[in-house]
Write a protein that holds these residues in place. Structure first.
Motif, PDB file in Angstrom:
ATOM      1  N   ILE A 119       0.809 -10.281-102.610  1.00  5.92           N
ATOM      2  CA  ILE A 119       1.688 -10.594-103.735  1.00  5.92           C
ATOM      3  C   ILE A 119       2.736  -9.512-103.978  1.00  5.92           C
ATOM      4  CG2 ILE A 119      -0.056 -12.023-104.852  1.00  5.92           C
ATOM      5  CD1 ILE A 119      -0.605  -9.748-106.774  1.00  5.92           C
ATOM      6  N   ALA A 120       2.580  -8.350-103.362  1.00  8.84           N
ATOM      7  CA  ALA A 120       3.585  -7.287-103.488  1.00  8.84           C
ATOM      8  C   ALA A 120       3.442  -6.337-102.312  1.00  8.84           C
ATOM      9  CB  ALA A 120       3.421  -6.524-104.804  1.00  8.84           C
ATOM     10  N   GLY A 121       4.580  -5.849-101.815  1.00  9.50           N
ATOM     11  CA  GLY A 121       4.556  -4.865-100.736  1.00  9.50           C
ATOM     12  C   GLY A 121       4.844  -5.421 -99.363  1.00  9.50           C
ATOM     13  N   GLY A 122       5.396  -6.634 -99.299  1.00  5.92           N
ATOM     14  CA  GLY A 122       5.717  -7.213 -98.002  1.00  5.92           C
ATOM     15  C   GLY A 122       6.638  -6.311 -97.187  1.00  5.92           C
ATOM     16  N   TYR A 123       6.350  -6.127 -95.914  1.00  5.91           N
ATOM     17  CA  TYR A 123       7.074  -5.259 -94.981  1.00  5.91           C
ATOM     18  C   TYR A 123       6.869  -3.777 -95.313  1.00  5.91           C
ATOM     19  CZ  TYR A 123       9.336  -9.487 -93.290  1.00  5.91           C
ATOM     20  OH  TYR A 123       9.567 -10.725 -92.767  1.00  5.91           O
ATOM     21  N   LEU A 124       6.948  -3.398 -96.582  1.00  5.85           N
ATOM     22  CA  LEU A 124       6.732  -1.997 -96.940  1.00  5.85           C
ATOM     23  C   LEU A 124       5.331  -1.539 -96.558  1.00  5.85           C
ATOM     24  CD1 LEU A 124       8.405  -1.874-100.474  1.00  5.85           C
ATOM     25  CD2 LEU A 124       9.290  -0.896 -98.350  1.00  5.85           C
ATOM     26  N   VAL A 125       4.360  -2.455 -96.634  1.00  4.09           N
ATOM     27  CA  VAL A 125       2.976  -2.096 -96.362  1.00  4.09           C
ATOM     28  C   VAL A 125       2.757  -1.733 -94.896  1.00  4.09           C
ATOM     29  CG1 VAL A 125       2.107  -4.391 -95.759  1.00  4.09           C
ATOM     30  CG2 VAL A 125       0.607  -2.776 -96.959  1.00  4.09           C
ATOM     31  N   LEU A 126       3.737  -2.013 -94.054  1.00  5.14           N
ATOM     32  CA  LEU A 126       3.614  -1.678 -92.637  1.00  5.14           C
ATOM     33  C   LEU A 126       3.622  -0.173 -92.391  1.00  5.14           C
ATOM     34  CD1 LEU A 126       5.980  -4.383 -91.109  1.00  5.14           C
ATOM     35  CD2 LEU A 126       3.500  -4.255 -90.831  1.00  5.14           C
ATOM     36  N   ARG A 153       2.786   3.792 -93.855  1.00  5.83           N
ATOM     37  CA  ARG A 153       2.163   4.670 -94.833  1.00  5.83           C
ATOM     38  C   ARG A 153       3.233   5.540 -95.483  1.00  5.83           C
ATOM     39  NH1 ARG A 153      -3.156   5.894 -94.637  1.00  5.83           N
ATOM     40  NH2 ARG A 153      -2.724   8.083 -95.095  1.00  5.83           N
ATOM     41  N   PRO A 154       3.083   5.929 -96.740  1.00  7.08           N
ATOM     42  CA  PRO A 154       1.973   5.640 -97.656  1.00  7.08           C
ATOM     43  C   PRO A 154       2.266   4.472 -98.593  1.00  7.08           C
ATOM     44  CG  PRO A 154       3.314   7.368 -98.593  1.00  7.08           C
ATOM     45  CD  PRO A 154       4.000   6.947 -97.307  1.00  7.08           C
ATOM     46  N   ASN A 155       3.148   3.563 -98.178  1.00  2.56           N
ATOM     47  CA  ASN A 155       3.483   2.432 -99.037  1.00  2.56           C
ATOM     48  C   ASN A 155       2.257   1.556 -99.273  1.00  2.56           C
ATOM     49  OD1 ASN A 155       6.188   3.288 -98.952  1.00  2.56           O
ATOM     50  ND2 ASN A 155       6.549   2.106 -97.087  1.00  2.56           N
ATOM     51  N   ALA A 156       2.143   1.055-100.484  1.00  5.27           N
ATOM     52  CA  ALA A 156       0.987   0.234-100.852  1.00  5.27           C
ATOM     53  C   ALA A 156       1.381  -1.225-100.993  1.00  5.27           C
ATOM     54  CB  ALA A 156       0.375   0.733-102.161  1.00  5.27           C
ATOM     55  N   GLY A 157       0.417  -2.083-100.838  1.00  2.00           N
ATOM     56  CA  GLY A 157       0.600  -3.509-101.065  1.00  2.00           C
ATOM     57  C   GLY A 157      -0.527  -4.037-101.930  1.00  2.00           C
ATOM     58  N   LEU A 158      -0.225  -5.044-102.725  1.00  2.00           N
ATOM     59  CA  LEU A 158      -1.250  -5.705-103.535  1.00  2.00           C
ATOM     60  C   LEU A 158      -1.629  -7.006-102.839  1.00  2.00           C
ATOM     61  CD1 LEU A 158       0.037  -5.236-107.208  1.00  2.00           C
ATOM     62  CD2 LEU A 158      -1.694  -3.907-105.983  1.00  2.00           C
ATOM     63  N   VAL A 159      -2.893  -7.137-102.500  1.00  2.83           N
ATOM     64  CA  VAL A 159      -3.351  -8.309-101.764  1.00  2.83           C
ATOM     65  C   VAL A 159      -4.550  -8.919-102.480  1.00  2.83           C
ATOM     66  CG1 VAL A 159      -4.744  -6.842-100.236  1.00  2.83           C
ATOM     67  CG2 VAL A 159      -4.184  -9.164 -99.543  1.00  2.83           C
ATOM     68  N   LEU A 160      -4.500 -10.228-102.633  1.00  2.00           N
ATOM     69  CA  LEU A 160      -5.592 -10.965-103.261  1.00  2.00           C
ATOM     70  C   LEU A 160      -6.361 -11.742-102.204  1.00  2.00           C
ATOM     71  CD1 LEU A 160      -3.855 -12.467-106.438  1.00  2.00           C
ATOM     72  CD2 LEU A 160      -5.235 -10.392-106.280  1.00  2.00           C
ATOM     73  N   SER A 161      -7.675 -11.735-102.312  1.00  2.46           N
ATOM     74  CA  SER A 161      -8.485 -12.593-101.453  1.00  2.46           C
ATOM     75  C   SER A 161      -8.544 -13.982-102.081  1.00  2.46           C
ATOM     76  CB  SER A 161      -9.894 -12.022-101.288  1.00  2.46           C
ATOM     77  OG  SER A 161     -10.530 -11.880-102.541  1.00  2.46           O
ATOM     78  N   THR A 162      -8.702 -14.994-101.252  1.00  6.49           N
ATOM     79  CA  THR A 162      -8.642 -16.379-101.711  1.00  6.49           C
ATOM     80  C   THR A 162     -10.032 -16.998-101.795  1.00  6.49           C
ATOM     81  OG1 THR A 162      -8.478 -17.310 -99.481  1.00  6.49           O
ATOM     82  CG2 THR A 162      -6.419 -16.606-100.533  1.00  6.49           C
ATOM     83  N   THR A 163     -10.092 -18.150-102.447  1.00  7.31           N
ATOM     84  CA  THR A 163     -11.342 -18.905-102.458  1.00  7.31           C
ATOM     85  C   THR A 163     -11.564 -19.606-101.128  1.00  7.31           C
ATOM     86  OG1 THR A 163     -10.160 -20.760-103.466  1.00  7.31           O
ATOM     87  CG2 THR A 163     -11.334 -19.272-104.952  1.00  7.31           C
ATOM     88  N   ALA A 164     -10.500 -19.802-100.358  1.00  2.74           N
ATOM     89  CA  ALA A 164     -10.631 -20.374 -99.016  1.00  2.74           C
ATOM     90  C   ALA A 164     -11.296 -19.350 -98.102  1.00  2.74           C
ATOM     91  CB  ALA A 164      -9.258 -20.764 -98.472  1.00  2.74           C
ATOM     92  N   ARG A 165     -12.302 -19.778 -97.363  1.00  2.92           N
ATOM     93  CA  ARG A 165     -13.071 -18.857 -96.538  1.00  2.92           C
ATOM     94  C   ARG A 165     -13.316 -19.441 -95.151  1.00  2.92           C
ATOM     95  NH1 ARG A 165     -15.333 -15.157-100.266  1.00  2.92           N
ATOM     96  NH2 ARG A 165     -16.634 -14.221 -98.668  1.00  2.92           N
ATOM     97  N   PHE A 166     -13.523 -18.541 -94.193  1.00  3.28           N
ATOM     98  CA  PHE A 166     -14.013 -18.921 -92.873  1.00  3.28           C
ATOM     99  C   PHE A 166     -15.505 -18.626 -92.815  1.00  3.28           C
ATOM    100  CE2 PHE A 166     -10.043 -19.822 -90.822  1.00  3.28           C
ATOM    101  CZ  PHE A 166     -10.410 -20.531 -89.680  1.00  3.28           C
TER     102      PHE A 166
END
Length: 345
Positions: A13-20, A22-35
């Motif tokens: 949800i935040a940090g696209g490309y920047l997260v590639l 360091r030390p840039n951070a990204g906010l990532v959420l896990s989903t209810t969809a699972r493998f």
């Protein structure tokens, strides 16, 4: 014995490309969809001469793709050799040689090598050897949200609405993009691709297979009694799953990515800072041909990624909407007196 492990998808949800970097951070959420990955033995008993075997059998079933692949696994090098790959005829696949899944293959190889490298006790090593000699029967399925079912719905003459999508059976068969949809000229032959929604299916699938195999072989204990594995599994065990899943995923995709999708599949929603790419340089350089050495190197590295637990603010929920049957995400605010949504511009 049977082991079932699951891993969630992700939404950055935040940090696209920047997260590639360091030390840039990204906010990532896990989903209810699972493998989900299910591991069980191929055979219940072993012949007396099984201790002389140099290879064992592995069977991988993907019901949603109607595909079954069988392998021989070297007990010394922990490498796979494909022996057969069968798939129910699909009109888009008739002109193409059936392929296997490199993410699944690397997950199996790295997990077995990791179990052999981390289990030192002789009694436990004997258990691992017996489990491997019995063969590995692996089944993999993913939640419908990982895939687009637009063509199936259109073929049935139904409207493209969320309600129709939700009416599909769980773990429905997967559709494929056509030649034109892949960007080729009409009449050209281009191998069809699975129509995905961008929730990190390869990372979730890889992680579920790694977690299931490491638990099955006794390298980790992820027993959760109905709760998420992160609630009970020790940090060390999750770190082992993460290191092996990252290694297998990077090698399968042929590059060292940021790794936020695998990290979310292991640890859940988080504020993520990537690991130093040099950690996996040996795996990329060797190409996985000497797996025991690669895994030993990976496990001795100091993983410097950061994953701080993160969650949405109270009363805020991330839900999905179907727009032309592709995933669109927006926040939904709720309170005791009001239910509404803030639509993206």
């Amino acid at each position: 014995m049977e082991v079932v492990a699951s891993a969630p998808g992700k939404v950055l949800i935040a940090g696209g490309y920047l997260v590639l970097e360091r030390p840039n951070a990204g906010l990532v959420l896990s989903t209810t969809a699972r493998f989900y990955a299910v591991v069980r033995p191929l055979r219940d008993s072993l012949p007396a001469d099984s201790w002389t075997w140099a290879w064992t059998d592995v069977k991988v079933t993907s019901p949603q793709l109607s595909r079954v692949a069988t392998y021989k696994l070297s007990l010394n090098k922990t490498t796979l050799q494909l022996t057969s790959s069968r798939q129910v005829a699909h009109p888009l696949l008739l002109h193409f040689r059936e392929s296997t899944n490199p993410f699944v293959e690397q997950a199996i190889q790295f997990s077995v090598a990791a179990a052999k490298a981390t289990i030192i006790d002789k009694e436990r090593k004997d258990v691992v050897d017996k489990l491997l000699l019995q063969g590995l029967n692996i089944t993999i399925i993913g939640h419908n949200d990982f895939y687009s079912y637009r063509k199936q719905i259109e073929a049935r003459g139904l409207p493209l609405t969320p309600e129709v999508l939700l009416s599909l059976p769980p773990f429905s068969s997967i559709t494929f993009n056509s030649e034109v949809a892949n960007g080729t000229m009409t009449g050209e032959k281009c191998k069809p691709e699975v129509a995905k929604t961008g929730l990190g299916s390869s990372a979730a699938m890889t992680t579920s297979v790694v977690a299931a195999l490491l638990h099955y072989l006794g390298a980790v204990n992820l027993s959760c009694s109905g709760q998420s594995s992160g609630d009970n599994a020790s940090g060390r065990e999750l770190d082992l799953v993460h290191a092996i899943a990252q290694s297998a995923h990077c090698l399968a995709q042929g590059k060292i990515g940021s790794g936020f999708d695998v990290s979310a599949a292991v640890y859940g929603s988080q504020r993520y800072v990537r690991f130093s790419p040099e950690i996996l340089s040996s795996a990329q350089a060797i190409g996985g041909t000497v797996l025991p050495d690669v895994v030993s190197d990976v496990l001795t590295q100091r993983w410097d990624h950061e994953n701080k637990q993160f969650s949405l603010p109270p009363l805020m929920t991330l839900v999905s909407r179907q727009a032309s049957m592709s995933i669109l995400l927006f926040p939904k605010w709720q309170s005791n007196h009001f239910t509404g949504s803030h639509q993206p511009p």
